[in-house]
Enzyme design. Sequence first.
Site, PDB file in Angstrom:
ATOM      1  N   HIS A 131      -9.586   3.659  -4.090  1.00  0.00           N
ATOM      2  CA  HIS A 131      -8.994   3.719  -2.758  1.00  0.00           C
ATOM      3  C   HIS A 131     -10.025   4.138  -1.721  1.00  0.00           C
ATOM      4  O   HIS A 131     -10.932   4.904  -1.999  1.00  0.00           O
ATOM      5  CB  HIS A 131      -7.840   4.725  -2.732  1.00  0.00           C
ATOM      6  CG  HIS A 131      -6.557   4.170  -3.239  1.00  0.00           C
ATOM      7  ND1 HIS A 131      -5.332   4.748  -2.962  1.00  0.00           N
ATOM      8  CD2 HIS A 131      -6.286   3.081  -3.989  1.00  0.00           C
ATOM      9  CE1 HIS A 131      -4.377   4.051  -3.533  1.00  0.00           C
ATOM     10  NE2 HIS A 131      -4.930   3.039  -4.164  1.00  0.00           N
ATOM     11  N   ASP A 179       0.823  -1.206   0.000  1.00  0.00           N
ATOM     12  CA  ASP A 179       0.000   0.000   0.000  1.00  0.00           C
ATOM     13  C   ASP A 179       0.860   1.261   0.000  1.00  0.00           C
ATOM     14  O   ASP A 179       2.077   1.204  -0.160  1.00  0.00           O
ATOM     15  CB  ASP A 179      -0.927  -0.051   1.215  1.00  0.00           C
ATOM     16  CG  ASP A 179      -2.210   0.740   1.021  1.00  0.00           C
ATOM     17  OD1 ASP A 179      -2.446   1.244  -0.094  1.00  0.00           O
ATOM     18  OD2 ASP A 179      -2.988   0.856   1.987  1.00  0.00           O
ATOM     19  N   HIS A 180       0.220   2.394   0.241  1.00  0.00           N
ATOM     20  CA  HIS A 180       0.818   3.733   0.150  1.00  0.00           C
ATOM     21  C   HIS A 180       2.288   3.780   0.602  1.00  0.00           C
ATOM     22  O   HIS A 180       2.608   3.446   1.731  1.00  0.00           O
ATOM     23  CB  HIS A 180       0.028   4.716   1.014  1.00  0.00           C
ATOM     24  CG  HIS A 180      -1.370   4.928   0.536  1.00  0.00           C
ATOM     25  ND1 HIS A 180      -1.743   5.969  -0.276  1.00  0.00           N
ATOM     26  CD2 HIS A 180      -2.504   4.221   0.760  1.00  0.00           C
ATOM     27  CE1 HIS A 180      -3.035   5.905  -0.540  1.00  0.00           C
ATOM     28  NE2 HIS A 180      -3.522   4.839   0.080  1.00  0.00           N
ATOM     29  N   HIS A 198      -9.962   8.262   3.418  1.00  0.00           N
ATOM     30  CA  HIS A 198      -9.791   7.061   4.221  1.00  0.00           C
ATOM     31  C   HIS A 198     -10.667   7.132   5.467  1.00  0.00           C
ATOM     32  O   HIS A 198     -10.839   8.193   6.061  1.00  0.00           O
ATOM     33  CB  HIS A 198      -8.332   6.912   4.659  1.00  0.00           C
ATOM     34  CG  HIS A 198      -7.419   6.493   3.549  1.00  0.00           C
ATOM     35  ND1 HIS A 198      -6.211   7.102   3.321  1.00  0.00           N
ATOM     36  CD2 HIS A 198      -7.532   5.520   2.612  1.00  0.00           C
ATOM     37  CE1 HIS A 198      -5.612   6.520   2.291  1.00  0.00           C
ATOM     38  NE2 HIS A 198      -6.394   5.568   1.844  1.00  0.00           N
ATOM     39  N   GLU A 252      -4.621   7.088   7.455  1.00  0.00           N
ATOM     40  CA  GLU A 252      -4.528   5.630   7.469  1.00  0.00           C
ATOM     41  C   GLU A 252      -3.088   5.207   7.605  1.00  0.00           C
ATOM     42  O   GLU A 252      -2.231   5.573   6.812  1.00  0.00           O
ATOM     43  CB  GLU A 252      -5.123   5.026   6.190  1.00  0.00           C
ATOM     44  CG  GLU A 252      -5.072   3.494   6.168  1.00  0.00           C
ATOM     45  CD  GLU A 252      -5.647   2.922   4.889  1.00  0.00           C
ATOM     46  OE1 GLU A 252      -6.504   2.035   4.997  1.00  0.00           O
ATOM     47  OE2 GLU A 252      -5.250   3.358   3.804  1.00  0.00           O
ATOM     48  N   ASN A 256     -10.021  -0.735  -2.491  1.00  0.00           N
ATOM     49  CA  ASN A 256      -9.332  -0.910  -1.220  1.00  0.00           C
ATOM     50  C   ASN A 256     -10.308  -0.903  -0.055  1.00  0.00           C
ATOM     51  O   ASN A 256     -11.232  -0.088  -0.007  1.00  0.00           O
ATOM     52  CB  ASN A 256      -8.313   0.212  -1.012  1.00  0.00           C
ATOM     53  CG  ASN A 256      -7.088   0.051  -1.882  1.00  0.00           C
ATOM     54  OD1 ASN A 256      -7.014  -0.848  -2.718  1.00  0.00           O
ATOM     55  ND2 ASN A 256      -6.116   0.924  -1.691  1.00  0.00           N
TER      56      ASN A 256
END
Length: 418
Positions: free
Chosen positions: A324, A167-168, A285, A240, A346
Amino acid sequence: MLRTCVAAAAFVAAADAFAPGSAFLGTAPAARSTAQLRAAPRAAVAPKVSMMAETKAKLTKLPASVKPGVVTGQALKDLLQYAQDNEFAMPGVNIVGTNSINACMEAAAKYGGPIMVTFSKGGGQFIAGKGLDNKDDRASIAGSIAGALHVRAVAELYGVPVVLHTDHCQKAWLPWIDGLMDANEKYFKEHGEPLFSSHMLDLSEESLEENVGICKKYLERFAKCNVLLEMELGVTGGEEDGVDNSEVDSSRLYTQPEEVWYTYEELSKVPNGQFTVAASFGNVHGVYAPGNVDLQPVILHNTQEYIQKKLGCDDKKPVKFVFHGGSGSSVDDIQYAIKAGVVKMNIDTDTQWSFWDGIRGYEAKHREYLQGQIGNPEGAAKPNKKYYDPRMSLRAAEEAMRDRLVQAAKDLNCINVL
């Protein structure tokens, strides 16, 4: 000169929710109320049940390259194209250990579709052990690799395709990806495929040129061992796993089609480069009360049209999007995004809650057996070991997370697609 469609998969990730908007090519749309959003014109979205029935009725044949176990390279490209052609999206789930990893694959086996198992930098560190020194990201690297090897050891047994993803990763965290790429290259030499299927770079805090430039540099390395790149344009709001964009200017939550086109052109220049683009359209998020998030999924539809015209091709969905921040999104929003070519969504916040809720429910059900090692309603000398065995509460958590993912798969039209 007429451009032809590029065969490489370009996928655009957006984040949590959406809503239609009229002004897109100029500045970001002004925030509107939920009532206004629902009243605004948008492409028709069929009811969930009928849409699922339609999807099942027109399923094309699953590509021969897509088999149970971890999918990479051409198999991954084929899987994502298959998802877009049949208008379903796979869940992309953040995990923190083997319990949540297994819950993902068990869910996929139950709903009959693919799953993306996603490691964050913090999740990798947690798998290695929070007591370890994470200097130079060594715990995050080791934990992510350990988790990936666990998936590879058992994924085929679940009988479903599994995408191994990270992820990110912001600019300061690139050494984490460097370490994982070392592992990918080593694994590629030994097995002819990378350890991971794909990695995400989130350089959305940088200028567009720097963002795309760094991504292009990394894609050149990724392409040599068939790793897909997911990159982000715009910003996903909220917070997040160490990435906090809760105070970001709202205009940065909406990506323009020109930005996606520039990215598509530049990354398509990389030989064998496979990439996805997370284009923000108001995504945030976390889970918020209705009306607090102004999603504009029409951005995805407009971008497809814009890039199709630039390419001069017949494909109405030249870009493959990923969504996302899907937790808390409405089914209408999700399925409207799938109509625009979303192939993965996501999920993290909702599965975190479901995991905890499974433990909470277990404790509530067996509370009188969990107050001491000995002694319960059946007798003062009765042992409670079978109740406080960690496997019992953790299994309850796995089951709750599994069931939540099955529901997500229904929302994503990802039922019985294999």
